[in-house]
Design a protein around this motif. Structure first.
Motif, PDB file in Angstrom:
ATOM      1  N   THR A 146       8.374  30.992  18.666  1.00  0.00           N
ATOM      2  CA  THR A 146       9.687  30.559  18.011  1.00  0.00           C
ATOM      3  C   THR A 146      10.677  30.947  19.079  1.00  0.00           C
ATOM      4  O   THR A 146      10.440  31.397  20.367  1.00  0.00           O
ATOM      5  CB  THR A 146       9.880  31.998  16.970  1.00  0.00           C
ATOM      6  N   LYS A 147      11.984  30.586  18.781  1.00  0.00           N
ATOM      7  CA  LYS A 147      13.032  30.221  19.788  1.00  0.00           C
ATOM      8  C   LYS A 147      13.371  32.010  20.151  1.00  0.00           C
ATOM      9  O   LYS A 147      13.471  32.060  21.609  1.00  0.00           O
ATOM     10  CB  LYS A 147      14.283  29.708  19.256  1.00  0.00           C
ATOM     11  N   ALA A 148      13.245  32.998  19.227  1.00  0.00           N
ATOM     12  CA  ALA A 148      13.560  34.134  19.449  1.00  0.00           C
ATOM     13  C   ALA A 148      12.526  34.822  20.488  1.00  0.00           C
ATOM     14  O   ALA A 148      12.787  35.512  21.474  1.00  0.00           O
ATOM     15  CB  ALA A 148      13.817  34.877  18.397  1.00  0.00           C
ATOM     16  N   GLN A 149      11.196  34.424  20.156  1.00  0.00           N
ATOM     17  CA  GLN A 149      10.044  34.825  20.997  1.00  0.00           C
ATOM     18  C   GLN A 149      10.216  34.335  22.619  1.00  0.00           C
ATOM     19  O   GLN A 149       9.967  35.137  23.502  1.00  0.00           O
ATOM     20  CB  GLN A 149       8.625  34.471  20.570  1.00  0.00           C
ATOM     21  N   LYS A 150      10.793  33.137  22.636  1.00  0.00           N
ATOM     22  CA  LYS A 150      10.823  32.328  23.823  1.00  0.00           C
ATOM     23  C   LYS A 150      11.984  33.257  24.542  1.00  0.00           C
ATOM     24  O   LYS A 150      11.874  33.323  25.732  1.00  0.00           O
ATOM     25  CB  LYS A 150      11.396  31.081  23.996  1.00  0.00           C
ATOM     26  N   ARG A 151      13.085  33.386  23.907  1.00  0.00           N
ATOM     27  CA  ARG A 151      14.301  34.283  24.450  1.00  0.00           C
ATOM     28  C   ARG A 151      13.677  35.515  25.278  1.00  0.00           C
ATOM     29  O   ARG A 151      14.322  35.979  26.116  1.00  0.00           O
ATOM     30  CB  ARG A 151      15.429  34.308  23.647  1.00  0.00           C
ATOM     31  N   ARG A 152      13.038  36.139  24.365  1.00  0.00           N
ATOM     32  CA  ARG A 152      12.775  37.651  24.708  1.00  0.00           C
ATOM     33  C   ARG A 152      11.645  37.744  26.242  1.00  0.00           C
ATOM     34  O   ARG A 152      11.882  38.491  27.010  1.00  0.00           O
ATOM     35  CB  ARG A 152      11.864  38.175  23.923  1.00  0.00           C
ATOM     36  N   ILE A 153      11.052  36.498  26.153  1.00  0.00           N
ATOM     37  CA  ILE A 153      10.219  36.439  27.290  1.00  0.00           C
ATOM     38  C   ILE A 153      10.948  35.859  28.803  1.00  0.00           C
ATOM     39  O   ILE A 153      11.044  36.557  29.522  1.00  0.00           O
ATOM     40  CB  ILE A 153       9.009  35.115  27.112  1.00  0.00           C
ATOM     41  N   ILE A 154      11.791  35.155  28.383  1.00  0.00           N
ATOM     42  CA  ILE A 154      12.761  34.649  29.594  1.00  0.00           C
ATOM     43  C   ILE A 154      13.640  35.720  29.760  1.00  0.00           C
ATOM     44  O   ILE A 154      13.853  35.944  31.177  1.00  0.00           O
ATOM     45  CB  ILE A 154      13.659  33.434  28.724  1.00  0.00           C
ATOM     46  N   ASN A 155      14.061  36.711  29.054  1.00  0.00           N
ATOM     47  CA  ASN A 155      15.037  37.728  29.302  1.00  0.00           C
ATOM     48  C   ASN A 155      14.256  39.045  30.392  1.00  0.00           C
ATOM     49  O   ASN A 155      14.841  39.558  31.185  1.00  0.00           O
ATOM     50  CB  ASN A 155      15.503  38.464  28.118  1.00  0.00           C
ATOM     51  N   ARG A 156      12.995  38.997  30.118  1.00  0.00           N
ATOM     52  CA  ARG A 156      12.020  39.833  30.735  1.00  0.00           C
ATOM     53  C   ARG A 156      11.693  39.417  32.047  1.00  0.00           C
ATOM     54  O   ARG A 156      11.032  40.246  32.778  1.00  0.00           O
ATOM     55  CB  ARG A 156      11.057  40.395  29.793  1.00  0.00           C
ATOM     56  N   THR A 157      11.583  38.172  32.268  1.00  0.00           N
ATOM     57  CA  THR A 157      11.099  37.727  33.381  1.00  0.00           C
ATOM     58  C   THR A 157      11.847  37.418  34.533  1.00  0.00           C
ATOM     59  O   THR A 157      13.224  37.138  34.192  1.00  0.00           O
ATOM     60  CB  THR A 157       9.993  36.535  33.211  1.00  0.00           C
ATOM     61  N   ASP A 158      11.458  37.059  35.727  1.00  0.00           N
ATOM     62  CA  ASP A 158      12.609  36.682  36.835  1.00  0.00           C
ATOM     63  C   ASP A 158      12.541  35.173  36.820  1.00  0.00           C
ATOM     64  O   ASP A 158      11.866  34.615  35.956  1.00  0.00           O
ATOM     65  CB  ASP A 158      11.996  36.903  38.154  1.00  0.00           C
TER      66      ASP A 158
END
Length: 192
Positions: A146-158
């Motif tokens: 989902t979009k929320a899951q993608k955002r969380r992954i992006i926020n945690r990664t460099d």
């Protein structure tokens, strides 16, 4: 008894006999599907049976139009239906679904002896190779996020998509402080 009472009694019997049987499926109170053979068996087929209003005094409607039966040739389907019609004529006026299903199971080999699976689509990949629709390699399905899951992954990664060094490390200082505090509290309470 009336036709409706006969149907209700047979319906109860079928439900109790085939309870939990994955081969039997009740579509509606007067419509059934019954699979003859295992799912993996190339000679398996599904019977679609529908009761008319005056069943069992009139013959049930039997078809092999289920999508599962698409690989069976028209000649084989016609043979199966004609043999089943003979059984229907012999049992007309009585509850016959169990008898038909069991007869079809017992005679599956004879009904399907001339069966040659039909190929629905053939695509030439090179001069010597043919790939059928059923034998083609299936692509691995990617997990949809989902979009929320993608955002969380992006926020945690460099910026390279990697997690920062030590992202799953335990905060040693906090754990040590909690342990020291809890042990000193017990020491204090013991000394009092």
């Amino acid at each position: 008894m009336t036709a409706n009472e006969d149907q209700e009694m047979e319906l109860e019997a079928l439900r109790s006999i085939y309870e939990g049987d994955e081969c039997f499926k009740e579509i509606s109170p007067g419509s059934f599907q019954f699979r003859i053979g295992d799912l993996e068996d190339s000679k398996a087929f599904i019977l679609d049976v529908t009761w008319p209003e005056m069943y069992p005094e009139t013959a049930p409607q039997i078809s092999l139009d289920a999508f599962f039966n698409n690989r069976i040739s028209a000649e084989t389907k016609q043979l199966i239906l004609s043999k089943l019609e003979e059984q229907v004529e012999a049992n007309l006026g009585t509850a016959m679904m169990y008898t038909l299903f069991e007869w079809a199971k017992e005679n599956q080999e004879a009904l399907m002896e001339n069966h040659k699976p039909t190929v629905t689509a053939v695509t030439l990949t090179s001069s010597n190779e043919a790939t059928t629709g059923s034998m083609a390699k299936k692509k691995e399905k990617k997990e949809q996020l989902t979009k929320a899951q993608k955002r969380r992954i992006i926020n945690r990664t460099d910026n390279k998509g990697e997690l920062p060094r030590g992202w799953n490390w335990v905060d040693v200082i906090k754990v040590s402080a909690v342990y020291i505090f809890s042990t000193s509290k017990h020491l204090v309470s013991l000394s009092l």
